[in-house]
Design an enzyme around this catalytic site. Sequence first.
Site, PDB file in Angstrom:
ATOM      1  N   ASP A 221      -7.031 -16.227  28.482  1.00 36.87           N
ATOM      2  CA  ASP A 221      -7.321 -15.081  27.630  1.00 36.87           C
ATOM      3  C   ASP A 221      -7.655 -13.854  28.478  1.00 36.87           C
ATOM      4  OD1 ASP A 221      -7.966 -14.095  24.843  1.00 36.87           O
ATOM      5  OD2 ASP A 221      -9.908 -13.760  25.809  1.00 36.87           O
ATOM      6  N   GLU A 270      -2.851 -29.524  42.621  1.00 35.96           N
ATOM      7  CA  GLU A 270      -3.458 -30.757  43.114  1.00 35.96           C
ATOM      8  C   GLU A 270      -3.291 -31.903  42.121  1.00 35.96           C
ATOM      9  OE1 GLU A 270      -7.539 -30.130  43.985  1.00 35.96           O
ATOM     10  OE2 GLU A 270      -7.173 -28.483  45.388  1.00 35.96           O
TER      11      GLU A 270
END
Length: 807
Positions: A221, A270
């Site tokens: 956002d 990751e």
Amino acid sequence: MTQHLAAPTAPTRGNRTGWWRDAVIYQVYPRSFADGNGDGMGDLEGVRGRLPYLKELGVDAVWLSPFYASPQADAGYDVADYRAIDPMFGTLLDADALIRDAHALGLRIIVDLVPNHSSDQHEWFKRALKEGPGSPLRDRYHFRPGKGASGELPPNDWESIFGGPAWTRTTDPDGTPGDWYLHLFAPEQPDFNWEHPAVADEFRSILRFWLDMGVDGFRIDVAHGLVKADGLPDLGSHDQLKLLGNDVMPFFDQDGVHEIYRSWRQILDEYPGERIGVAEAWTPTVERTANYVRPDELHQAFNFQYLGTGWDAAALREVIDVSLAAMRPVGAPATWVLSNHDVTRHATRFANPPGLGTQIRTPGDRELGLRRARAVTLLMLALPGSAYIYQGEELGLPDVTDLPDEARQDPSFFRAEGQDGFRDGCRVPIPWTAGGPSHGFGTGGSWLPQPAGWGELGVETQTGDPASTLELYRSALAVRREHPGLGAGTDVAWLDAPEGVIAFAREGFVCTVNTTGAAVRIPAPGPRAARQRRSDPARGRCRPAGGHHGVVDGVTAPAPPRLAHIAEHARVSEATVSRVLNGKPGVADTTRQRVLATLDVLGYERPMRLRQRSAGLIGLVTPELTNPIFPAFAQVIEQVLAGHGYTPVLCTQLPGGATEDELVEQLVDRGVGGIVFLSGLHADLSADPARYGRLAERGVPYVLVNGYNEAISAPFVSPDDHAAMRMAVGHLAELGHERIGLAVGPRRYVPSRRKREGFVDALAGLLRTPRGEAELLVQHTLFSVEGGRAAAGALLDAARASSAAAT
């Protein structure tokens, strides 16, 4: 209270590399999607119960608007605890179950993240106020002394998006007026200071918390707002800021945000399963938006320039060109969106005159708006890249523009200077059923009142209606998913078209949109289509288009579903679908009815339909019934004609026998009510169009199958080659043929790649022919009647010899 839960298993589908490049992502606004506990407010339990609906709709991922612990000053975009679920939505256990269920269905889950600001009830901010000036926690927000003799004026002239100044003055612990704090949105939403390392550390930890929970990505956002210009300089004279605006501002789209997203990308990478970040970034240009999706930053960014484009062919084409061109250098997909929880639904925007922006308070011409909304949705789904769908748009929901003031909850509605305070209209809970409490939203009413007639637009009402918007979305999403030319990509090939018409090609596919409101004649897609220009400056030619996806100011025509898609929806095998289409025995009545109902739901059109002319006969003209294609075509058409009360007359054209013209004359002499041409000769530019003109003069309707000649004015259909080959080979296999040679004629003919592949697949799959042998047959068969007969005969002789030797 926060709690860590075990990570769920990875999604069972969509594991291909770069799944987000062509994903269709469905936005769920949890308050308004489904209420699982009957309190009138949507929740995670309700969303979880409706996940099968989203799978059936055909989307790839679900984006959930905020469900975190929050005082709800801005419908959850004021977060008090980023690791807890607000009790109105459920618990962390509910979130864990939702993620697991979604993954089991092959759906990915994207959650909203609100890093620009917190709630004023966040523990950091509450302590900063309580501890007063000098508290180290104040450095994590933007606290500043005021201007004026006693600090009575805001630190600068910045304005809130929701109206009024972007600053609110605090009261010190001793009761005296204190410093001011920055809030670009509501006063209950203080902005974080991203220059402070503790803020960056905290959000890296939040990312890991939800990634460990198993979410597949984050919609960020106000991604462009985290970093403010040094010194927080005055803006100077400026009009009131607008939501989704693209003005250059000292608090938006500062270059420093990109370092933040580079660090986030490292974390996302990751984790297994290709987790993604999606930027809600309001920028001055599409080129600036592209900065957020460079290879080491986020994966997607919303295209608000496209969302704000009106119903205008030239403007739409320009924004498509600019968007694709901007994304190409950074290797990111274009991302298309038409509606969300902050703007008026596009069915209402397009119902109103142009130039009113994205916040509209009048319903306009709803019928016109829906037609245009359906058309522009098909345009969006045909474009290269990823697409977003806002809940309820698949039902054709309009904005509710007549909500009473006492029902509204948009915070900017209550601010005197606010100008975008009507977002509640797109947040009204969606209807699921025709009747019942809140039309199936829940058992306890709905938090915003639903308008009269809302149930007529419900999922229950629209399901099974081939003319409904819901079934249009289902069909279009199925075509997009299955057609190899749709989805990911970087450009389109523009086709010449009249003013007010958009026409472009992708591999094996053409999309046309007519924005004029009047009928326009354009060339049919295919190898003789008009010259094309790619969306980048270099010119190029488009491959012949085998699929067509056309719209005329709301009259929509998605490409027909394929055999596999019909089988999937009917829960039967492709062979069963083929038997039903061919009218063959051996299918249970209940199964046959289910397949027929599925055909209607999916809008599947038989190869042709003619309007009945009295009780006349219909002539079927085919060149060679030993050709495995034409018996299946003829049989399907015969079934359709029989259903319409026709008696077909089958005429064949053998080498050295009657010419096609002679056959036509024989049919006309017999008083047929229409003629179906299967021969394909009419596709040859050398064919004499006068023949067809004479038929028209004599009042004999006709349909061209599997061919097109732009000099001939007649309807034509081109059945899917692959499905047609499977049907044809399956038909002959049922007649006892052990080996089938491909005979296409009457003249030499080079079939399309798809037809060759379809023939090989059919031989290998239906007749158990070794694939290598099937491929050799296709490679060495002379594609003519004589060559096909010779190849089939040779194979039959070999089979007989092998059988005799075994005996």
